[in-house]
Design a protein around this motif. Structure first.
Motif, PDB file in Angstrom:
ATOM      1  N   UNK A  43      78.370-151.032  12.034  1.00  0.00           N
ATOM      2  CA  UNK A  43      78.968-151.983  12.983  1.00  0.00           C
ATOM      3  C   UNK A  43      79.540-151.255  14.202  1.00  0.00           C
ATOM      4  N   UNK A  44      80.262-150.166  13.979  1.00  0.00           N
ATOM      5  CA  UNK A  44      80.834-149.397  15.093  1.00  0.00           C
ATOM      6  C   UNK A  44      79.728-148.768  15.943  1.00  0.00           C
ATOM      7  N   UNK A  45      78.679-148.271  15.303  1.00  0.00           N
ATOM      8  CA  UNK A  45      77.564-147.667  16.030  1.00  0.00           C
ATOM      9  C   UNK A  45      76.883-148.713  16.907  1.00  0.00           C
ATOM     10  N   UNK A  46      76.686-149.912  16.368  1.00  0.00           N
ATOM     11  CA  UNK A  46      76.020-150.970  17.127  1.00  0.00           C
ATOM     12  C   UNK A  46      76.878-151.462  18.288  1.00  0.00           C
ATOM     13  N   UNK A  47      78.180-151.401  18.153  1.00  0.00           N
ATOM     14  CA  UNK A  47      79.051-151.757  19.282  1.00  0.00           C
ATOM     15  C   UNK A  47      78.836-150.780  20.444  1.00  0.00           C
ATOM     16  N   UNK A  48      78.701-149.500  20.135  1.00  0.00           N
ATOM     17  CA  UNK A  48      78.443-148.497  21.169  1.00  0.00           C
ATOM     18  C   UNK A  48      77.053-148.730  21.782  1.00  0.00           C
ATOM     19  N   UNK A  89      67.200-147.552   3.247  1.00  0.00           N
ATOM     20  CA  UNK A  89      68.150-148.354   3.996  1.00  0.00           C
ATOM     21  C   UNK A  89      67.434-149.097   5.090  1.00  0.00           C
ATOM     22  N   UNK A  90      67.983-150.252   5.430  1.00  0.00           N
ATOM     23  CA  UNK A  90      67.436-151.007   6.540  1.00  0.00           C
ATOM     24  C   UNK A  90      68.520-151.216   7.582  1.00  0.00           C
ATOM     25  N   UNK A  91      68.077-151.438   8.815  1.00  0.00           N
ATOM     26  CA  UNK A  91      68.996-151.665   9.931  1.00  0.00           C
ATOM     27  C   UNK A  91      69.398-153.142   9.980  1.00  0.00           C
ATOM     28  N   UNK A  92      70.121-153.495  11.024  1.00  0.00           N
ATOM     29  CA  UNK A  92      70.652-154.840  11.176  1.00  0.00           C
ATOM     30  C   UNK A  92      69.565-155.909  11.198  1.00  0.00           C
ATOM     31  N   UNK A 133      76.870-142.432   5.854  1.00  0.00           N
ATOM     32  CA  UNK A 133      77.715-142.483   7.049  1.00  0.00           C
ATOM     33  C   UNK A 133      77.197-143.533   8.029  1.00  0.00           C
ATOM     34  N   UNK A 134      75.883-143.608   8.170  1.00  0.00           N
ATOM     35  CA  UNK A 134      75.291-144.611   9.056  1.00  0.00           C
ATOM     36  C   UNK A 134      75.576-146.014   8.533  1.00  0.00           C
ATOM     37  N   UNK A 149      63.454-141.197  10.116  1.00  0.00           N
ATOM     38  CA  UNK A 149      64.029-139.945  10.625  1.00  0.00           C
ATOM     39  C   UNK A 149      63.116-139.362  11.687  1.00  0.00           C
ATOM     40  N   UNK A 150      63.724-138.823  12.732  1.00  0.00           N
ATOM     41  CA  UNK A 150      63.002-138.140  13.802  1.00  0.00           C
ATOM     42  C   UNK A 150      63.773-136.857  14.083  1.00  0.00           C
ATOM     43  N   UNK A 151      63.107-135.732  13.966  1.00  0.00           N
ATOM     44  CA  UNK A 151      63.748-134.426  14.181  1.00  0.00           C
ATOM     45  C   UNK A 151      65.015-134.281  13.344  1.00  0.00           C
ATOM     46  N   UNK A 152      65.005-134.858  12.145  1.00  0.00           N
ATOM     47  CA  UNK A 152      66.146-134.758  11.237  1.00  0.00           C
ATOM     48  C   UNK A 152      67.210-135.818  11.432  1.00  0.00           C
ATOM     49  N   UNK A 153      67.134-136.575  12.523  1.00  0.00           N
ATOM     50  CA  UNK A 153      68.137-137.597  12.820  1.00  0.00           C
ATOM     51  C   UNK A 153      67.640-138.973  12.390  1.00  0.00           C
ATOM     52  N   UNK A 154      68.507-139.778  11.771  1.00  0.00           N
ATOM     53  CA  UNK A 154      68.088-141.138  11.437  1.00  0.00           C
ATOM     54  C   UNK A 154      67.959-141.982  12.704  1.00  0.00           C
ATOM     55  N   UNK A 155      66.968-142.884  12.693  1.00  0.00           N
ATOM     56  CA  UNK A 155      66.818-143.822  13.800  1.00  0.00           C
ATOM     57  C   UNK A 155      66.304-145.149  13.269  1.00  0.00           C
ATOM     58  N   UNK A 156      66.531-146.185  14.045  1.00  0.00           N
ATOM     59  CA  UNK A 156      66.090-147.527  13.679  1.00  0.00           C
ATOM     60  C   UNK A 156      65.955-148.358  14.946  1.00  0.00           C
ATOM     61  N   UNK A 157      65.231-149.459  14.827  1.00  0.00           N
ATOM     62  CA  UNK A 157      65.112-150.403  15.933  1.00  0.00           C
ATOM     63  C   UNK A 157      66.210-151.447  15.804  1.00  0.00           C
ATOM     64  N   UNK A 158      66.824-151.778  16.918  1.00  0.00           N
ATOM     65  CA  UNK A 158      67.913-152.760  16.955  1.00  0.00           C
ATOM     66  C   UNK A 158      67.520-153.874  17.911  1.00  0.00           C
TER      67      UNK A 158
END
Length: 73
Positions: free
Chosen positions: A61-66, A4-7, A55-56, A14-23
């Motif tokens: 869109x909702x995550x990026x609004x936050x 998957x790619x981000x916006x 889920x990500x 993944x870092x410590x099991x959590x997904x992350x990306x640069x925005x």
């Protein structure tokens, strides 16, 4: 695991099991990390890597609004 790619076209990692990306945000690049707990509790992931990415993706869109709202503080 699904790719998957981000916006901005950057990959979701993944870092410590959590997904992350640069925005890309005006004048800066933010690293966004969404915890597995958030993905499960808020967005209904079952905790597997594939479900976390789904889920990500489904709620990006909702995550990026936050993210945008928090970065303006």
């Amino acid at each position: 695991m699904a790719s998957m790619t981000a916006s901005n076209g950057m990959p979701i990692l993944r870092r410590d099991g959590d997904p992350f990306f640069n925005h890309l945000h005006p004048e800066t690049i933010l690293m966004v990390q969404v915890t597995q707990e958030c993905l499960a509790d808020v967005f209904g992931s079952d905790g597997s890597a594939d479900q976390d990415l789904k889920a990500l993706r489904d709620n990006l869109e909702a995550i990026l609004k936050v993210v945008d709202a928090k970065s303006c503080r």
